[in-house]
Design a protein around this motif. Structure first.
Motif, PDB file in Angstrom:
ATOM      1  N   ARG A   4     -10.454  -9.559  62.894  1.00  7.47           N
ATOM      2  CA  ARG A   4     -10.420 -11.020  62.759  1.00  7.47           C
ATOM      3  C   ARG A   4     -10.730 -11.684  64.079  1.00  7.47           C
ATOM      4  N   HIS A 212      -5.233  -9.601  47.777  1.00  8.93           N
ATOM      5  CA  HIS A 212      -6.158 -10.047  48.817  1.00  8.93           C
ATOM      6  C   HIS A 212      -6.224  -9.084  49.993  1.00  8.93           C
ATOM      7  N   HIS A 213      -7.417  -8.991  50.562  1.00 12.37           N
ATOM      8  CA  HIS A 213      -7.645  -8.119  51.716  1.00 12.37           C
ATOM      9  C   HIS A 213      -6.989  -8.671  52.970  1.00 12.37           C
ATOM     10  N   ARG A 214      -7.142  -9.965  53.229  1.00 13.15           N
ATOM     11  CA  ARG A 214      -6.614 -10.577  54.443  1.00 13.15           C
ATOM     12  C   ARG A 214      -6.037 -11.973  54.162  1.00 13.15           C
ATOM     13  N   ASP A 233     -11.258 -13.181  55.551  1.00 13.51           N
ATOM     14  CA  ASP A 233     -11.995 -12.028  55.036  1.00 13.51           C
ATOM     15  C   ASP A 233     -13.484 -12.298  55.193  1.00 13.51           C
ATOM     16  N   GLU A 234     -14.155 -11.499  56.047  1.00 14.34           N
ATOM     17  CA  GLU A 234     -15.579 -11.735  56.281  1.00 14.34           C
ATOM     18  C   GLU A 234     -16.411 -11.590  55.012  1.00 14.34           C
ATOM     19  N   LYS A 235     -15.898 -10.892  54.012  1.00 16.62           N
ATOM     20  CA  LYS A 235     -16.608 -10.761  52.747  1.00 16.62           C
ATOM     21  C   LYS A 235     -16.228 -11.845  51.747  1.00 16.62           C
ATOM     22  N   ARG A 236     -15.162 -12.561  52.050  1.00 16.23           N
ATOM     23  CA  ARG A 236     -14.696 -13.614  51.148  1.00 16.23           C
ATOM     24  C   ARG A 236     -14.016 -14.710  51.952  1.00 16.23           C
ATOM     25  N   GLN A 238     -12.734 -17.811  52.219  1.00 19.56           N
ATOM     26  CA  GLN A 238     -12.424 -18.890  51.295  1.00 19.56           C
ATOM     27  C   GLN A 238     -11.012 -19.425  51.505  1.00 19.56           C
ATOM     28  N   ASP A 259     -15.203 -22.842  50.003  1.00 17.60           N
ATOM     29  CA  ASP A 259     -15.942 -21.646  50.397  1.00 17.60           C
ATOM     30  C   ASP A 259     -16.613 -21.906  51.742  1.00 17.60           C
ATOM     31  N   SER A 261     -18.565 -19.583  53.364  1.00 17.95           N
ATOM     32  CA  SER A 261     -19.568 -18.536  53.576  1.00 17.95           C
ATOM     33  C   SER A 261     -20.775 -19.031  54.365  1.00 17.95           C
ATOM     34  N   ALA A 265     -22.173 -17.344  57.758  1.00 21.49           N
ATOM     35  CA  ALA A 265     -23.515 -16.769  57.794  1.00 21.49           C
ATOM     36  C   ALA A 265     -24.362 -17.385  58.897  1.00 21.49           C
TER      37      ALA A 265
END
Length: 340
Positions: A4, A212-214, A233-236, A238, A259, A261, A265
């Protein structure tokens, strides 16, 4: 592994608080800018409002909370195991050290200090004590610490990260593995998930979500019928919103609130992390680029950008018109157009 941080780049008597408010503040350095994306932002914060740097020199500034009864801000530096106090006209100084785990720090512990902070209705400090792996309460006058919760179903928490206290005294908190050197693979880990919990006033702990991952920053709407959760979460990347029933429990799966993202990006510094909600329901959520200011419906009105990752934020100040930002190695402030 991408961490993170790599991505994120005393109760005091009323007369004393009144004296603090009258102290003259110095001219602070300025940094960054407010990005106005919607004209509705002007009612909350002026586009030309300066972002002032109040203090610097921290490893990772976190968890700010304003103490009304003392007229000062508390914020944490988890890697250095310190909670600092900043007061208008006085400046910043260590307030609580160690803030979290006392004694020798095991190599498997990455962040021994406290992280997220809040003040309960009795004026006591409540902390997500990452190093001690607990939710703890501290008397601001004596600095005496009391552990409120350390386990779920007999197993120790990972490293509680952020929290928010409801009017009933219930504490909602997130429990990612950021306090561990090896994160999910830590030998200290007892729970095999990173949970979101509710600590009831009677001391019982309920698991709200283990999917949840993080899970990270957490907040409540003014009517306390919506619980907000930021996912670092770099993949989510939100912010989610859970509907709560009259007992403060989720009624179903969360909905997407914001979101981030696109900002991630684009390479903007930060991930969704801390968040706060004002009295009108606006959500101040840190994420790629800075603090994202949203309507209660999730419309993004603007971003307060320091040029560095902003880990967390707080609403308060002597007149209730300050937005404080813990941004990597510094504490910053921007004035609001109206009390929060």
């Amino acid at each position: 592994m991408i961490t993170r941080r790599m991505l994120l780049g005393t109760m005091v008597a009323a007369p004393a608080a009144a004296c603090a408010h009258s102290l003259t503040e110095p001219e602070y350095p300025r940094v960054g800018a407010v990005e106005r994306l919607d004209p509705r932002l002007d009612a909350i914060i002026a586009p030309d409002a300066p972002i002032e740097v109040l203090a610097t020199g921290y490893s990772w500034a976190e968890g700010p909370t304003w103490v009304d009864r003392g007229g000062y801000l508390l914020f944490s530096d988890p890697p250095n195991n310190v909670v600092h106090r900043w007061q208008p006209g006085v400046g910043a100084a260590p307030f609580l050290k160690p803030s979290g785990l006392a004694g020798p720090i095991p190599a498997a512990v990455r962040e021994a200090g406290a992280n997220g902070l809040d003040i309960d209705r009795q004026g006591r400090l409540v902390m997500a004590d990452s190093g001690t792996r607990a939710i703890a309460r501290v008397d601001l006058a004596t600095k005496q610490k009391t552990l409120l919760a350390t386990r779920y179903q007999g197993k120790r928490f990972n490293s509680p990260n952020d929290l928010v206290i409801s009017r009933t005294g219930a504490i909602y908190f997130s429990d990612p593995p950021y306090g561990f050197s090896a994160f999910d693979e830590s030998p200290l880990r007892e729970l095999l998930f990173n949970g979101v919990y509710r600590l009831a006033p009677d001391g019982s702990v309920a698991l709200l979500d283990d999917s949840h991952h993080r899970p990270n920053g957490i907040g409540l709407s003014p009517d306390e019928r919506t619980l907000y959760l930021a996912l670092s979460d770099e993949k989510r990347p939100q912010v989610l919103a859970y509907s709560l029933d009259a007992y403060g429990m989720p009624t179903g799966a969360p909905r997407l609130f914001l979101d981030m993202s696109e900002g991630l990006a684009a390479g903007r510094p930060g991930l969704p992390d801390g968040l706060k909600v004002d009295s009108a329901g606006h959500v101040f959520a840190t994420g790629p680029g800075g603090v994202h200011i949203c309507t209660p419906e999730g419309d993004l009105l603007g971003i307060v950008a320091t040029g560095k990752a902003v880990a967390n934020c707080a609403l308060g100040g002597p007149n209730g018109r300050d937005l404080f930002l813990t941004s990597h190695d510094m504490l910053a402030r921007v004035r609001l157009s109206r009390p929060a």
